[in-house]
Design an enzyme around this catalytic site. Structure first.
Site, mmCIF file in Angstrom:
data_model
loop_
_atom_site.group_PDB
_atom_site.id
_atom_site.type_symbol
_atom_site.label_atom_id
_atom_site.label_comp_id
_atom_site.label_asym_id
_atom_site.label_seq_id
_atom_site.Cartn_x
_atom_site.Cartn_y
_atom_site.Cartn_z
ATOM 1 N N ASP A 80 -9.462 11.089 9.239
ATOM 2 C CA ASP A 80 -9.674 10.461 8.013
ATOM 3 C C ASP A 80 -10.416 9.263 8.324
ATOM 4 O O ASP A 80 -9.926 8.282 7.874
ATOM 5 C CB ASP A 80 -8.241 10.683 7.547
ATOM 6 C CG ASP A 80 -8.520 10.290 5.899
ATOM 7 O OD1 ASP A 80 -9.634 10.496 5.355
ATOM 8 O OD2 ASP A 80 -7.498 10.109 5.217
ATOM 9 N N GLY B 142 3.789 8.301 2.545
ATOM 10 C CA GLY B 142 4.449 6.897 2.672
ATOM 11 C C GLY B 142 3.966 5.897 2.024
ATOM 12 O O GLY B 142 3.012 5.722 1.297
ATOM 13 N N GLY C 160 0.596 5.851 -0.117
ATOM 14 C CA GLY C 160 0.016 7.261 -0.246
ATOM 15 C C GLY C 160 0.667 8.282 -0.665
ATOM 16 O O GLY C 160 1.969 8.178 -0.992
ATOM 17 N N GLY C 161 0.301 9.400 -0.296
ATOM 18 C CA GLY C 161 1.130 10.666 -0.614
ATOM 19 C C GLY C 161 2.083 10.807 0.063
ATOM 20 O O GLY C 161 3.250 11.682 -0.145
ATOM 21 N N LYS D 160 5.429 1.009 7.718
ATOM 22 C CA LYS D 160 5.037 2.330 7.041
ATOM 23 C C LYS D 160 6.244 3.174 7.034
ATOM 24 O O LYS D 160 6.613 3.708 8.132
ATOM 25 C CB LYS D 160 3.796 2.791 7.626
ATOM 26 C CG LYS D 160 3.438 4.203 7.082
ATOM 27 C CD LYS D 160 2.275 5.266 7.933
ATOM 28 C CE LYS D 160 1.035 4.326 8.063
ATOM 29 N NZ LYS D 160 0.274 5.297 8.862
ATOM 30 N N GLY E 29 0.953 -1.070 -0.087
ATOM 31 C CA GLY E 29 0.073 0.060 0.053
ATOM 32 C C GLY E 29 0.866 1.305 0.074
ATOM 33 O O GLY E 29 2.028 1.273 0.362
#
Length: 816
Positions: A633, A517, A514-515, A533, A512
């Site tokens: 979030d 990590g 994201g912006g 992460k 996975g």
């Protein structure tokens, strides 16, 4: 004279009728005997109405067959009598032979198209049972002389068996249809293999294995963990005795209709009837992916369905591709070969040991040896003492973990793959291969065997050096590092350990991103699987490092069963890394918005438990941890599911703290489309922002629909609420409890959940309940709930002038 002729004709006609077999009135009975018959257009119906026997034409074919089907779904044919001898027209008739008592299917010319060949007796009758079994039994003793369950077609029903009667030699297996229009035997056979008395189900394509379930482990077939999700309704039954080795299943009272079918395309499906949508739902399918193809990676290869970058195949630790050019061309069936020969010279001189390969479907058991009477520890000793033993594993697993019994492989390990809730396999390797971990994602945590004392001394020295180096780094931490306060309960971990666990942050380990990590799957030396992460360097401004330090301190105090657990952190040099417990069932959105088969995985009760778990986790963050922590979030992608499908709220903090660096120093908000509250879009952050997001999450779990920027789901839910059509909101794939009706507990529970969801998405934060109140009304049916007003429906496209492009998309990292 004419009158005499007319009278004679009438008498002859009456005589013909009296001497002719009596036809069965359609749908009137489940039984017929001698002197009766079933003609085309007439049927037998089981006593409870579940099954129908009659004539049919499959698909586009005009040929006629005698078969049994589910009454609610006439195309769900589960047994065919004359598979090899279709009738050309509708002149067929089924009757009981007056002399032998056989069931006979005759065509229009009187020729036998099919016969039951049942034992000869004078007083018999045929009956279609409520189980779907057509039986011929003695009228007086009711002894069954013949039954269709002993002659399966392509379908396994509750109460049927696959396997072999060891006394009579009778075998039972499924055979696919040739095509949807032709029920004659096709290319695929589903057989229970039992050569080693460790049963497993194998799908054959003519003379080649196409797919295998893995061996029976005492609870389910090792490669079919999906069975654990429906075993409460359809318990599996494997019998291994002196008289038979068989596999079957039953259906508990009140369970929905089900069948296991082998399709003409070579796919095995467990189908369950959904009465609300009048459709069959797929609860299991095999092969399910590329790794289920038999022998995909060859001998000593290991298949990983998530490793597309390596063509899904890798070699076990201590092995390399037998033909690298072939592997480069994606021809991996040639398998792998050992790097270093084994050194087996007895217990005193041997340097071999074992490495642990976790979570796999066990290799083909065709030539293994099995001993159910010994423990796994005794199995290891037996394997170590046998130079022919290449691997071993437990034969059975227990509810609480661990295992018993012993399987020993002395030949090639074939058809090995990672699988959810898989078993542990202990692989024999030469000493040097154990001491130096293999640089591959398939190198699993090691279990060291007795090795030379010199190696042990070196390892101890290396440990001391690393320990001293780590503590020197700790003493020289930068001011923006992690505070070493007495309140910290999460340990730090050195960068080297995380590099080893993730194979130097290999792309093949990415699960996975994201912006801010990237998340990697890792394996610790003690065998634990972790989610790592790693924050991107572009996010590590001075303020970002301080935010990271504060976040670790807060998360270290958050200990709740419905929050993802932070195991450790690393802030070595310019690296900022968080280590979490790995969640094998991944994120909730896969089971709410995914394929119908995945969506059907979560039953109504499981969805309620997940909703309650999310509520309890967020309530703890708000009020139960001693600090008010705002998630900011909350969405389905940030809810993970553990082995027992328990909800774990995840990703609460780190990425969101960095948004301030992207827009304005006073704004610390991430807005995921469809989940953000009205005030959060105005940069106003309170605990009630999480309440709003929870309301959206709740309604998405109930409906299986995304909300999105246009607030489509919220409009839909409010409209159904006003029209008093609450049940229409429920996802049709949800597996409801037996005999559920709109006025049952399901209806009232659904109404209560929708009401809570609508209260949570009220436009004004003051009109929304606190999360502790949400938990109270979810767990106590007698709690009073306010009636919601029309929620504030608005388009969630951001209205910020600065940083608009960054704020219209989520930056959350999913720990899948």
């Amino acid at each position: 004279m004419m009158a005499v002729n007319c009278t004679l004709q009438i008498l002859l006609l009456l005589l013909f009728i009296l001497l002719s077999p009596v036809a069965i009135t359609a749908g009137a009975t489940d039984t017929f005997g001698k002197g009766q018959n079933v003609t085309d257009g007439e049927t037998l119906v089981s006593a409870g109405g579940t099954f129908t026997l009659g004539f049919f034409s499959p698909g586009a074919s005009a040929k006629r067959y005698l078969g049994i089907w589910f009454s609610v779904s006439s195309d769900a044919v589960c047994w065919v009598a004359n598979r090899d001898h279709p009738l050309k027209d509708t002149s067929g008739v089924l009757l009981v032979a007056s002399d032998t008592g056989d069931l006979l299917l005759l065509d229009g010319s009187g020729e036998v198209a099919w016969s039951s060949n049942s034992p000869n007796t004078s007083s018999v009758e045929a009956q279609l049972l409520e189980s779907g079994n057509l039986v011929v039994h003695d009228q007086r003793s009711k002894t069954i002389l013949w039954q269709s369950f002993d002659h399966p077609s392509n379908t396994l029903l509750p109460g049927m068996k696959m396997g072999k009667n060891l006394w009579t030699g009778d075998e039972w297996y499924l055979t696919s249809w040739r095509s949807p229009d032709d029920p004659s035997p096709g290319s695929y056979r589903r057989v229970l293999e039992y050569a080693t008395r460790l049963p497993e189900v194998v799908l054959w394509q003519q003379d080649a294995k196409a797919y295998r379930t893995g061996p029976w482990n005492g609870r389910w077939f090792n490669g079919v963990p999906e069975a654990s999700t429906y075993a409460h309704d359809f318990p599996l039954d494997v019998t291994a005795s002196k008289s038979e080795i068989t596999y079957g299943y039953t259906a508990r009272p009140g369970a929905p209709l089900t069948r296991v079918v082998v399709t003409d395309a070579g796919v095995v499906r467990r189908l369950v009837w959904d009465a609300s949508s009048l459709a069959w739902k797929t609860f299991f399918q095999g092969p399910r992916d590329v790794c289920d193809a038999y022998g995909k990676c060859g001998a000593f290869g290991l298949c990983d369905a998530s490793a597309a970058s390596s063509a899904f195949c890798g070699c076990l630790q201590g092995f390399n591709p037998a033909s690298p050019p072939a592997w480069y061309m994606r021809e991996t069936s040639g398998g792998c070969r050992r790097n270093v020969p084994l050194n087996c010279g007895g217990n005193e001189t041997a340097t071999d040991g074992f490495v642990l390969v976790r979570g796999v479907k066990l290799p083909d058991t065709q030539n293994v040896s099995v001993d159910m009477s010994i423990s796994t520890e005794e199995c290891r000793d037996r394997c170590f003492a046998n130079c022919s033993c290449l691997a071993y594993a437990s034969a059975e697993i227990r509810e609480g973990g661990g295992g018993s019994g012993c399987i020993i492989w002395t030949g090639d390990l074939v058809d090995l793959r990672y699988v959810d809730r898989g078993q542990d396999l202990y692989l024999r390797l030469a000493g040097p291969e154990i001491a130096v971990p293999k640089g591959s994602k398939f190198a699993i945590a090691t279990v060291l065997a007795p090795v030379a004392s010199a190696v042990a001394i070196i390892l101890v020295l290396l440990f001391v050096i690393c320990w001293r180096r780590k503590h020197r780094i700790s003493r020289k931490r930068l001011n923006d590092g992690i505070p070493q306060s007495s309140a910290m309960t999460v340990p730090s971990v050195d960068l080297h350990t995380l590099k080893e666990a993730t194979l130097n942050f290999s792309e093949s380990h990415v699960i996975g991103q994201g912006g801010f990590g990237i998340v990697y799957k890792g394996q610790l030396p003690d065998g634990r699987t972790i989610a790592v992460k790693r924050l991107r360097q572009c996010a590590l401004t001075r303020k970002g490092k301080c935010d990271f330090a504060r976040e670790v301190e807060v998360m270290a105090r958050l200990r709740h069963g419905n929050l993802i657990r932070l195991l450790a952190y690393c802030d070595e040099g310019e690296e900022r890394i968080l280590v979490y417990v790995y969640m094998p069932n991944k994120s909730l959105d896969l089971y709410i918005f995914g394929e119908p088969s995945l969506r059907a995985t979560l039953s109504w009760r499981q969805r309620l438990d997940i909703i309650n778990g999310i509520a309890q986790g967020v309530a703890y963050m708000h009020e139960g941890s001693g600090e008010s922590v705002v998630h900011r979030d909350l969405k389905l992608q940030n809810v993970l599911l553990d082995d027992n499908w328990r909800a774990k709220v995840a990703d609460f903090g780190t990425a969101k703290l960095f948004v301030a660096e992207r827009v304005d120093s006073s704004l610390t908000i991430v807005n995921s489309p469809g989940y953000a509250s009205p005030e959060s879009l105005r940069a106003e952050m309170t605990l009630k922002c999480d309440v709003y997001s929870f309301g959206v999450v709740l309604l998405e779990i109930l409906s299986g629909q995304r909300n999105g920027e246009t607030q489509r789901l919220l409009l839909h839910a409010w409209g159904l609420w006003e029209q008093d059509r609450k049940m229409a909101l429920l996802d049709p794939t949800v597996n409801l409890p037996p005999l559920s009706r709109p006025d049952s507990d399901v209806g009232s529970e659904l109404e209560r959940c929708i009401q809570i969801g609508l209260l949570c998405i009220q436009e004004s934060p003051d009109d929304r309940p606190a999360m502790s109140d949400v938990v109270a009304v979810l767990t106590t049916k007698t709690s009073q709930i306010a009636r919601p007003n029309r929620p504030g429906i608005y388009n969630q496209r951001t209205r910020f002038v600065t940083g608009q492009a960054d704020l219209t998309r989520t930056t959350t990292i999913d720990l899948e």
